[in-house]
Write an enzyme that holds these catalytic residues in place. Structure first.
Site, PDB file in Angstrom:
ATOM      1  N   HIS A  69       0.951  -1.294   0.006  1.00 12.47           N
ATOM      2  CA  HIS A  69       0.094  -0.004   0.069  1.00 12.47           C
ATOM      3  C   HIS A  69       0.762   1.203   0.142  1.00 12.47           C
ATOM      4  O   HIS A  69       1.874   1.270   0.680  1.00 12.47           O
ATOM      5  CB  HIS A  69      -0.974  -0.098   0.975  1.00 12.47           C
ATOM      6  CG  HIS A  69      -0.542   0.259   2.329  1.00 12.47           C
ATOM      7  ND1 HIS A  69      -0.442   1.590   2.918  1.00 12.47           N
ATOM      8  CD2 HIS A  69      -0.077  -0.372   3.522  1.00 12.47           C
ATOM      9  CE1 HIS A  69       0.064   1.540   4.272  1.00 12.47           C
ATOM     10  NE2 HIS A  69       0.228   0.266   4.620  1.00 12.47           N
ATOM     11  N   ASP A 179       5.656   3.301   6.764  1.00 12.30           N
ATOM     12  CA  ASP A 179       4.480   2.471   6.561  1.00 12.30           C
ATOM     13  C   ASP A 179       3.606   2.957   5.616  1.00 12.30           C
ATOM     14  O   ASP A 179       2.845   4.000   5.820  1.00 12.30           O
ATOM     15  CB  ASP A 179       3.823   2.332   7.984  1.00 12.30           C
ATOM     16  CG  ASP A 179       2.442   1.523   8.073  1.00 12.30           C
ATOM     17  OD1 ASP A 179       2.048   0.830   6.874  1.00 12.30           O
ATOM     18  OD2 ASP A 179       1.708   1.575   8.895  1.00 12.30           O
ATOM     19  N   GLU A 211      -5.196   1.681   2.050  1.00  7.92           N
ATOM     20  CA  GLU A 211      -5.067   0.527   3.020  1.00  7.92           C
ATOM     21  C   GLU A 211      -5.479   0.937   4.665  1.00  7.92           C
ATOM     22  O   GLU A 211      -5.849   0.183   5.370  1.00  7.92           O
ATOM     23  CB  GLU A 211      -3.657   0.111   2.939  1.00  7.92           C
ATOM     24  CG  GLU A 211      -3.561  -1.352   3.821  1.00  7.92           C
ATOM     25  CD  GLU A 211      -2.937  -1.265   5.087  1.00  7.92           C
ATOM     26  OE1 GLU A 211      -3.010  -2.003   5.792  1.00  7.92           O
ATOM     27  OE2 GLU A 211      -2.704  -0.141   5.574  1.00  7.92           O
ATOM     28  N   GLU A 212      -4.730   2.205   4.964  1.00  7.21           N
ATOM     29  CA  GLU A 212      -4.984   2.598   6.475  1.00  7.21           C
ATOM     30  C   GLU A 212      -6.412   2.882   6.544  1.00  7.21           C
ATOM     31  O   GLU A 212      -6.570   3.022   7.926  1.00  7.21           O
ATOM     32  CB  GLU A 212      -4.337   3.891   6.588  1.00  7.21           C
ATOM     33  CG  GLU A 212      -2.725   3.812   5.912  1.00  7.21           C
ATOM     34  CD  GLU A 212      -1.971   3.048   7.124  1.00  7.21           C
ATOM     35  OE1 GLU A 212      -2.592   2.387   8.261  1.00  7.21           O
ATOM     36  OE2 GLU A 212      -0.879   2.886   7.270  1.00  7.21           O
ATOM     37  N   ASP A 234       4.186  -5.487   3.703  1.00  8.85           N
ATOM     38  CA  ASP A 234       3.846  -4.315   4.352  1.00  8.85           C
ATOM     39  C   ASP A 234       4.801  -4.325   5.692  1.00  8.85           C
ATOM     40  O   ASP A 234       5.964  -5.041   5.626  1.00  8.85           O
ATOM     41  CB  ASP A 234       2.375  -4.573   5.190  1.00  8.85           C
ATOM     42  CG  ASP A 234       1.681  -3.269   5.557  1.00  8.85           C
ATOM     43  OD1 ASP A 234       2.423  -2.466   5.993  1.00  8.85           O
ATOM     44  OD2 ASP A 234       0.560  -3.236   5.176  1.00  8.85           O
ATOM     45  N   HIS A 318       3.319   4.418  12.836  1.00  8.70           N
ATOM     46  CA  HIS A 318       2.272   5.467  12.842  1.00  8.70           C
ATOM     47  C   HIS A 318       2.942   6.769  13.681  1.00  8.70           C
ATOM     48  O   HIS A 318       2.123   7.384  14.376  1.00  8.70           O
ATOM     49  CB  HIS A 318       1.034   5.117  13.438  1.00  8.70           C
ATOM     50  CG  HIS A 318       0.152   4.011  12.402  1.00  8.70           C
ATOM     51  ND1 HIS A 318      -1.022   3.930  12.472  1.00  8.70           N
ATOM     52  CD2 HIS A 318       0.631   3.501  11.233  1.00  8.70           C
ATOM     53  CE1 HIS A 318      -1.507   3.101  11.321  1.00  8.70           C
ATOM     54  NE2 HIS A 318      -0.421   2.990  10.737  1.00  8.70           N
TER      55      HIS A 318
END
Length: 354
Positions: A69, A179, A211-212, A234, A318
C-alpha cells in the site's frame, strides 16, 4: 539496484504526501521508478498503480500479484477556529506523537503549520494526568481567521511534514510514511531484479490505495486482476524497549514471513525454502486472526486467492520517526524476486491440494 539507490528511492517516496484517498503524489513517484522495469503501467478507477511485467510462459502462464500500500496516515480539516485548524484523523493517528509536529495543510496552496495545545503550565493537576486527545490539539498556521478562511476549507487534507533521516551507522532510516513506502520500495527493487532475468509467470506490481482506512485498494485490485496467487508486503513491529519479544522483530534480521489462517501454507513454505536456499535471513510471525494488511482483502477476493505476507520490521509505527533497517528492505525485495522466479504451473496446481 544497490542500497544507495534504494535509499534515494525511499527518500522520494516518503517526501511525497499521500494521505489515504489522496495518493496522487507518491503514485506518480512510484510510477516513474517502476516504468523502466515493467511491460505496461496504469492506474485503475480506485487509484491503484498497477505495473504489469510479462513472463515467458505465454498465455498459459500463471499470474502473481505483489501488493504494497502506498497511502499514509494523516488528517482532515474539520473547522477553522479563530485562525486555528481543528482536524480529525485519516487512519490511525496516535495523539501522543502529534504535539509539536510540523504538518502541511493542503489548502488552496500548501501551508506549513505546527500542531499545538495548551501548555502544561496552564493545565490543572487533573488535566496534566489525563491522556492527550485529538480534540485537545489544533494546527497553527500563523494566520488570522480571515486569512485562514481564504486559504483553507473543511475537508482539506493534512499531511505530516518530516524528512527521511539516515541514522548514524548508515543502515537505519527514520521518517514518516515508511509504513508503507518501504513496501513499495521493495516492490520496485523486485521489479528491477526481475528485469534482468527470465521468469515464467506474469507479475502484477500493485501500489494499493486506502489501506489505512480499510484495505480498499487491495479489494478492488485483487478482484479486477484476478491473479492466481499473491504476496502482500507491509511492515510489522520492530523490537524496542517495552515491546515483548513475541510481538516484535529484529531490525536487520530480514523479512518477516506471516504464518496463520490468512496465508496459504504452500506459499509460506515456498518463501522459507527459497530464503534458506539463497542464504537470506528471515523471521516468522504467527498471525492467528485476520491480518491487518492487504493480504486479508486479497485472500477472500472472488472465489479466494492463495496469498501470503512479507513484512519489514519497523519501530515506532504510525509516527513521524518510523525506523527500519535498509538491509531488510533489500532482502525483502530479493526474496520477492526469487519467489516470482520459482512460480510455474506445477506450483499453482499444488495450491489446490491442501
Amino acid at each position: 539496484m544497490d542500497k544507495d539507490k534504494i535509499i534515494q528511492t525511499l527518500i522520494l517516496l516518503t517526501q511525497a504526501a499521500g494521505v489515504s484517498g489522496d495518493e496522487q503524489e507518491p503514485a506518480a513517484v512510484a510510477a516513474g521508478c517502476l516504468e523502466p522495469y515493467v511491460t505496461r503501467l496504469h492506474r485503475d478507477l480506485s487509484g491503484n498503480l498497477i505495473g504489469f511485467k510479462e513472463g515467458a510462459g505465454g498465455l498459459e502462464a500463471p499470474s502473481l500479484l505483489i501488493a504494497a500500500h502506498i497511502d499514509e496516515i494523516g488528517a482532515m480539516v474539520t473547522k477553522i477556529d479563530r485562525g486555528f485548524i481543528r482536524f480529525t484523523p485519516v487512519g490511525g493517528l496516535d495523539p501522543r506523537t502529534l504535539l509539536g509536529q510540523a504538518v502541511e495543510v493542503h489548502g488552496r496552496q500548501r501551508l506549513k503549520g505546527v500542531i499545538g495545545a495548551r501548555p502544561p503550565h496552564l493545565l490543572t493537576r487533573k488535566e496534566r494526568q489525563q491522556e492527550l486527545k485529538i480534540e485537545d490539539l489544533y494546527i497553527d498556521l500563523g494566520l488570522e481567521q480571515e486569512q485562514a478562511s481564504r486559504q483553507v476549507q473543511v475537508g482539506d487534507y493534512i499531511s505530516l511534514d518530516q524528512p527521511l533521516l539516515v541514522m548514524a551507522a548508515g543502515d537505519c532510516l527514520a521518517g514518516k510514511a515508511l509504513d508503507n513506502r518501504s513496501g513499495v520500495a521493495s516492490l520496485i527493487f523486485c521489479a528491477a531484479e526481475l528485469a534482468e532475468v527470465r521468469h515464467y509467470c506474469h507479475v502484477y506490481f500493485v501500489a494499493t490505495v486506502q489501506e489505512e482506512v480499510g484495505v480498499r485498494g487491495a479489494i478492488t485490485a485483487s478482484y479486477g486482476l484476478a491473479p492466481d496467487l499473491a504476496v502482500a508486503v507491509d511492515v510489522t513491529h520492530g523490537l524496542a524497549p517495552g515491546i515483548p519479544e513475541e510481538d516484535g522483530f529484529e531490525l536487520g534480521g530480514g523479512p518477516v514471513i506471516g504464518i496463520g489462517p490468512n496465508f496459504h501454507p504452500v506459499l509460506v513454505e515456498q518463501l522459507k525454502v527459497l530464503a534458506r536456499e539463497h542464504h537470506l535471513p528471515y523471521q516468522v510471525e504467527p498471525v492467528p486472526g485476520p491480518a491487518s494488511t492487504d493480504s486479508r482483502a486479497i485472500q477472500i477476493s472472488r472465489e479466494g486467492i492463495p496469498s501470503t505476507l512479507l513484512s519489514i520490521p519497523l519501530r515506532y509505527m504510525h509516527s513521524t520517526v518510523e525506523m527500519l533497517n535498509a538491509d531488510d528492505l533489500l532482502l525483502t525485495g530479493r526474496l520477492l524476486g526469487y519467489f516470482a522466479r520459482s512460480i510455474d504451473l506445477s506450483l499453482v496446481e499444488g495450491l489446490k491440494c491442501i
